[in-house]
Write a protein that holds these residues in place. Sequence first.
Motif, PDB file in Angstrom:
ATOM      1  N   THR A 111       0.829  -1.211   0.000  1.00 15.76           N
ATOM      2  CA  THR A 111       0.000   0.000   0.000  1.00 15.76           C
ATOM      3  C   THR A 111       0.858   1.254   0.000  1.00 15.76           C
ATOM      4  O   THR A 111       2.010   1.249   0.442  1.00 15.76           O
ATOM      5  N   ILE A 112       0.265   2.327  -0.505  1.00 10.22           N
ATOM      6  CA  ILE A 112       0.810   3.674  -0.365  1.00 10.22           C
ATOM      7  C   ILE A 112      -0.289   4.511   0.279  1.00 10.22           C
ATOM      8  O   ILE A 112      -1.419   4.540  -0.214  1.00 10.22           O
ATOM      9  N   GLU A 113       0.040   5.165   1.378  1.00  9.26           N
ATOM     10  CA  GLU A 113      -0.913   6.025   2.069  1.00  9.26           C
ATOM     11  C   GLU A 113      -0.472   7.481   1.954  1.00  9.26           C
ATOM     12  O   GLU A 113       0.727   7.775   1.939  1.00  9.26           O
ATOM     13  N   LEU A 114      -1.441   8.384   1.881  1.00  7.61           N
ATOM     14  CA  LEU A 114      -1.155   9.790   2.076  1.00  7.61           C
ATOM     15  C   LEU A 114      -1.592  10.106   3.493  1.00  7.61           C
ATOM     16  O   LEU A 114      -2.785  10.018   3.814  1.00  7.61           O
ATOM     17  N   ARG A 115      -0.637  10.436   4.359  1.00 12.68           N
ATOM     18  CA  ARG A 115      -0.966  10.545   5.766  1.00 12.68           C
ATOM     19  C   ARG A 115      -0.137  11.604   6.469  1.00 12.68           C
ATOM     20  O   ARG A 115       0.916  12.034   5.995  1.00 12.68           O
ATOM     21  N   THR A 116      -0.660  12.009   7.614  1.00 14.91           N
ATOM     22  CA  THR A 116       0.089  12.794   8.573  1.00 14.91           C
ATOM     23  C   THR A 116       0.538  11.832   9.673  1.00 14.91           C
ATOM     24  O   THR A 116       0.255  10.636   9.613  1.00 14.91           O
ATOM     25  N   SER A 117       1.193  12.344  10.679  1.00  8.80           N
ATOM     26  CA  SER A 117       1.597  11.473  11.787  1.00  8.80           C
ATOM     27  C   SER A 117       0.379  10.973  12.561  1.00  8.80           C
ATOM     28  O   SER A 117       0.444   9.954  13.244  1.00  8.80           O
ATOM     29  N   ALA A 118      -0.758  11.679  12.429  1.00  5.66           N
ATOM     30  CA  ALA A 118      -1.936  11.345  13.230  1.00  5.66           C
ATOM     31  C   ALA A 118      -2.994  10.562  12.473  1.00  5.66           C
ATOM     32  O   ALA A 118      -3.781   9.838  13.080  1.00  5.66           O
ATOM     33  N   SER A 120      -4.459   8.712   8.434  1.00  2.66           N
ATOM     34  CA  SER A 120      -4.361   8.373   7.013  1.00  2.66           C
ATOM     35  C   SER A 120      -5.510   9.061   6.291  1.00  2.66           C
ATOM     36  O   SER A 120      -6.668   8.944   6.691  1.00  2.66           O
ATOM     37  N   ARG A 121      -5.200   9.785   5.224  1.00  2.00           N
ATOM     38  CA  ARG A 121      -6.246  10.465   4.451  1.00  2.00           C
ATOM     39  C   ARG A 121      -6.748   9.601   3.296  1.00  2.00           C
ATOM     40  O   ARG A 121      -7.827   9.837   2.766  1.00  2.00           O
ATOM     41  N   GLY A 122      -5.961   8.618   2.914  1.00  2.00           N
ATOM     42  CA  GLY A 122      -6.369   7.716   1.840  1.00  2.00           C
ATOM     43  C   GLY A 122      -5.233   6.769   1.512  1.00  2.00           C
ATOM     44  O   GLY A 122      -4.094   6.974   1.940  1.00  2.00           O
ATOM     45  N   ARG A 123      -5.558   5.714   0.753  1.00  2.00           N
ATOM     46  CA  ARG A 123      -4.523   4.751   0.405  1.00  2.00           C
ATOM     47  C   ARG A 123      -4.846   4.080  -0.916  1.00  2.00           C
ATOM     48  O   ARG A 123      -6.011   3.972  -1.320  1.00  2.00           O
ATOM     49  N   VAL A 124      -3.803   3.679  -1.608  1.00  2.00           N
ATOM     50  CA  VAL A 124      -3.944   2.871  -2.808  1.00  2.00           C
ATOM     51  C   VAL A 124      -3.245   1.542  -2.537  1.00  2.00           C
ATOM     52  O   VAL A 124      -2.166   1.496  -1.940  1.00  2.00           O
ATOM     53  N   GLU A 125      -3.916   0.454  -2.912  1.00  2.00           N
ATOM     54  CA  GLU A 125      -3.373  -0.890  -2.724  1.00  2.00           C
ATOM     55  C   GLU A 125      -2.964  -1.419  -4.091  1.00  2.00           C
ATOM     56  O   GLU A 125      -3.746  -1.333  -5.051  1.00  2.00           O
ATOM     57  N   LEU A 126      -1.762  -1.936  -4.215  1.00  2.00           N
ATOM     58  CA  LEU A 126      -1.270  -2.345  -5.518  1.00  2.00           C
ATOM     59  C   LEU A 126      -0.365  -3.561  -5.455  1.00  2.00           C
ATOM     60  O   LEU A 126       0.276  -3.833  -4.438  1.00  2.00           O
TER      61      LEU A 126
END
Length: 217
Positions: A111-118, A120-126
């Motif tokens: 997975t790749i997540e777009l996140r802050t330390s607090a 996850s705003r979203g993720r793509v699974e590949l």
Amino acid sequence: MSDSFAAAWATWDTARGEGQCPVRPGRVTGDERPARCLAGHDLALAGCSLGYNHTYRTSTVSCRVCQDLRHPRATWALIDPAAESQVMAGADVDGLALVVTPPPRPGVAGTIELRTSAESRGRVELLLCGPCRRAVAVALDVRPEHRRTGVGTVLVEAARARGAGCRWTTVPRGADAVARAFWCRAPLLGPDRPQPCSHMLTAGWSHPDMAEAGWVL
């Protein structure tokens, strides 16, 4: 920076709306910058200014025409989707970052997540296979409160960067109206008929659409 000062700074950033700033893939390096704003204005004509989002720890671009019109998306933050800008899970996250969780074994999804330390705003699974140069986008999920802010677009470009040189396919994108609206404006990764390689099949990955397409598993 002291803890009390950092907390005050974060509160000030949030009050200014920095934590809700739209995002797009890109970076500012020399003359490399967006050609159009989020409303479609030609920035060479509209004029733009560069800034910095202290919550996200990244550059921003502001369209001067949108600012004059008081457009709520006049300013957006640039997230570099390049593979070398992505960080591995377990590393400290400073600002808003693309975080990679590698697959637990070859042939299964990471997975790749777009996140802050607090959060996850979203993720793509590949699924990625270097030897076969195959890539399959399995899922794209953006938290409801962060939809329509560019998170999905950033994740698609991050996946594309990590699977550069691979032949991409995706699982069917579904009939959900929100998903259809996103894929009607986002750059596609590939046809929505998954075509995994033999390593992915050996690892046990499958999808109902493969049977419909005549795959023998």
